[in-house]
Design an enzyme around this catalytic site. Structure first.
Site, PDB file in Angstrom:
ATOM      1  CG  HIS A   1      -6.915   9.063   0.230  1.00 59.32           C
ATOM      2  ND1 HIS A   1      -7.163   7.756  -0.119  1.00 59.32           N
ATOM      3  CD2 HIS A   1      -7.134   9.899  -0.997  1.00 59.32           C
ATOM      4  CE1 HIS A   1      -7.384   7.648  -1.495  1.00 59.32           C
ATOM      5  NE2 HIS A   1      -7.451   8.872  -2.013  1.00 59.32           N
TER       6      HIS A   1
ATOM      7  CG  HIS B   1      -4.480  -0.416   4.857  1.00 65.39           C
ATOM      8  ND1 HIS B   1      -3.947   0.155   3.858  1.00 65.39           N
ATOM      9  CD2 HIS B   1      -5.439  -1.327   4.471  1.00 65.39           C
ATOM     10  CE1 HIS B   1      -4.492  -0.260   2.791  1.00 65.39           C
ATOM     11  NE2 HIS B   1      -5.533  -1.078   3.051  1.00 65.39           N
TER      12      HIS B   1
ATOM     13  CB  CYS C   1      -0.823  -0.045   1.169  1.00 67.05           C
ATOM     14  SG  CYS C   1      -1.757   1.478   1.738  1.00 67.05           S
TER      15      CYS C   1
ATOM     16  N   GLY D   1     -13.561   7.156  -8.651  1.00 59.88           N
ATOM     17  CA  GLY D   1     -12.624   7.506  -8.750  1.00 59.88           C
ATOM     18  C   GLY D   1     -11.140   7.440  -7.834  1.00 59.88           C
TER      19      GLY D   1
ATOM     20  CG  HIS E   1      -8.735  14.093  -2.191  1.00 61.03           C
ATOM     21  ND1 HIS E   1      -7.468  14.276  -3.376  1.00 61.03           N
ATOM     22  CD2 HIS E   1      -9.301  12.773  -2.430  1.00 61.03           C
ATOM     23  CE1 HIS E   1      -7.585  12.724  -3.861  1.00 61.03           C
ATOM     24  NE2 HIS E   1      -8.334  12.050  -3.361  1.00 61.03           N
TER      25      HIS E   1
ATOM     26  CB  CYS F   1       0.921   1.427   4.329  1.00 63.98           C
ATOM     27  SG  CYS F   1      -0.600   0.845   5.052  1.00 63.98           S
TER      28      CYS F   1
ATOM     29  CG  HIS G   1      -4.223   3.563   3.480  1.00 62.74           C
ATOM     30  ND1 HIS G   1      -3.105   3.376   4.012  1.00 62.74           N
ATOM     31  CD2 HIS G   1      -4.740   4.875   4.335  1.00 62.74           C
ATOM     32  CE1 HIS G   1      -3.001   3.892   5.428  1.00 62.74           C
ATOM     33  NE2 HIS G   1      -4.094   4.798   5.616  1.00 62.74           N
TER      34      HIS G   1
ATOM     35  CB  THR H   1      -6.306   5.946  -8.066  1.00 57.57           C
ATOM     36  OG1 THR H   1      -5.864   6.959  -7.458  1.00 57.57           O
ATOM     37  CG2 THR H   1      -7.201   6.448  -9.471  1.00 57.57           C
TER      38      THR H   1
ATOM     39  CG  ASP I   1      -2.850  14.719  -4.468  1.00 56.33           C
ATOM     40  OD1 ASP I   1      -3.839  14.021  -4.267  1.00 56.33           O
ATOM     41  OD2 ASP I   1      -2.304  14.734  -5.609  1.00 56.33           O
TER      42      ASP I   1
HETATM   43  P1  AMP Z   1      -7.761   9.057  -5.214  1.00 59.79           P
HETATM   44  O1  AMP Z   1      -7.668   9.042  -6.703  1.00 59.79           O
HETATM   45  O2  AMP Z   1      -9.023   9.778  -4.678  1.00 59.79           O
HETATM   46  O3  AMP Z   1      -7.661   7.497  -4.553  1.00 59.79           O
HETATM   47  O4  AMP Z   1      -6.724   9.776  -4.736  1.00 59.79           O
HETATM   48  C1  AMP Z   1      -5.202   9.593  -4.661  1.00 59.79           C
HETATM   49  C2  AMP Z   1      -4.431  10.759  -4.696  1.00 59.79           C
HETATM   50  O5  AMP Z   1      -3.214  10.405  -4.124  1.00 59.79           O
HETATM   51  C3  AMP Z   1      -4.266  11.440  -6.205  1.00 59.79           C
HETATM   52  O6  AMP Z   1      -4.831  12.632  -5.908  1.00 59.79           O
HETATM   53  C4  AMP Z   1      -2.809  11.261  -6.119  1.00 59.79           C
HETATM   54  O7  AMP Z   1      -2.335  12.155  -6.972  1.00 59.79           O
HETATM   55  C5  AMP Z   1      -2.261  11.078  -5.043  1.00 59.79           C
HETATM   56  N1  AMP Z   1      -1.018  10.408  -4.903  1.00 59.79           N
HETATM   57  C6  AMP Z   1      -0.633   9.066  -5.492  1.00 59.79           C
HETATM   58  N2  AMP Z   1       0.610   8.817  -5.004  1.00 59.79           N
HETATM   59  C7  AMP Z   1       0.965   9.950  -4.260  1.00 59.79           C
HETATM   60  C8  AMP Z   1       2.341  10.334  -3.321  1.00 59.79           C
HETATM   61  N3  AMP Z   1       3.297   9.379  -3.789  1.00 59.79           N
HETATM   62  N4  AMP Z   1       2.356  11.504  -3.026  1.00 59.79           N
HETATM   63  C9  AMP Z   1       1.515  12.230  -2.806  1.00 59.79           C
HETATM   64  N5  AMP Z   1       0.264  12.031  -3.377  1.00 59.79           N
HETATM   65  C10 AMP Z   1      -0.042  10.826  -4.025  1.00 59.79           C
END
Ligand code: AMP
Length: 109
Positions: A98, A45, A3, A91, A100, A6, A96, A93, A29
């Protein structure tokens, strides 16, 4: 468990920290959708909003207590948006949980 969040929480993958405490970690982000865009994740997690239960919801409540502190610390005074994408079709991706937090401009709905 493989993850990425994580690994960010543990420091294995670097991130730009916005805030941290015993229960959660906040970082900017990498692909910001607003002038200010950071993510707040529980250290534990939890896969998504859909996996929140009576056993783990204290971490979620805590995150909603610290978000106002973080935005004040950053200097946001004119509103912000909190979003959590839950599931692939919405949406999500990274699986884990989170939140925004977006700010720093007028945000269209
Ligand atoms: P979601 O699409 O809602 O799951 O949001 C995942 C977010 O994680 C996206 O906005 C990505 O730009 C962000 N993201 C992915 N990898 C990283 C990383 N290594 N550091 C900071 N943000 C990340």
């Amino acid at each position: 468990m493989d993850c990425i969040f994580c690994k960010i929480v543990s420091g294995e993958i670097p991130s730009k920290k916005a805030y941290e405490d015993e229960f959660c970690y906040a970082f900017y982000d990498v692909n910001p959708k607003a002038p200010i865009h950071f993510l707040v994740v529980p250290r534990e997690h939890i896969a998504s909003c859909d996996a929140v239960t009576a056993q783990n919801s204290a971490a979620v409540a805590h995150i909603f207590e610290v978000i106002p502190q973080i935005v004040r610390q950053i200097g946001v005074t004119d509103g912000y948006r909190v979003i959590s994408n839950c599931g692939r079709a919405a949406g999500q991706t990274v699986f884990h949980l989170h939140f925004h937090v977006l700010a720093g401009t007028e945000l269209p709905w």
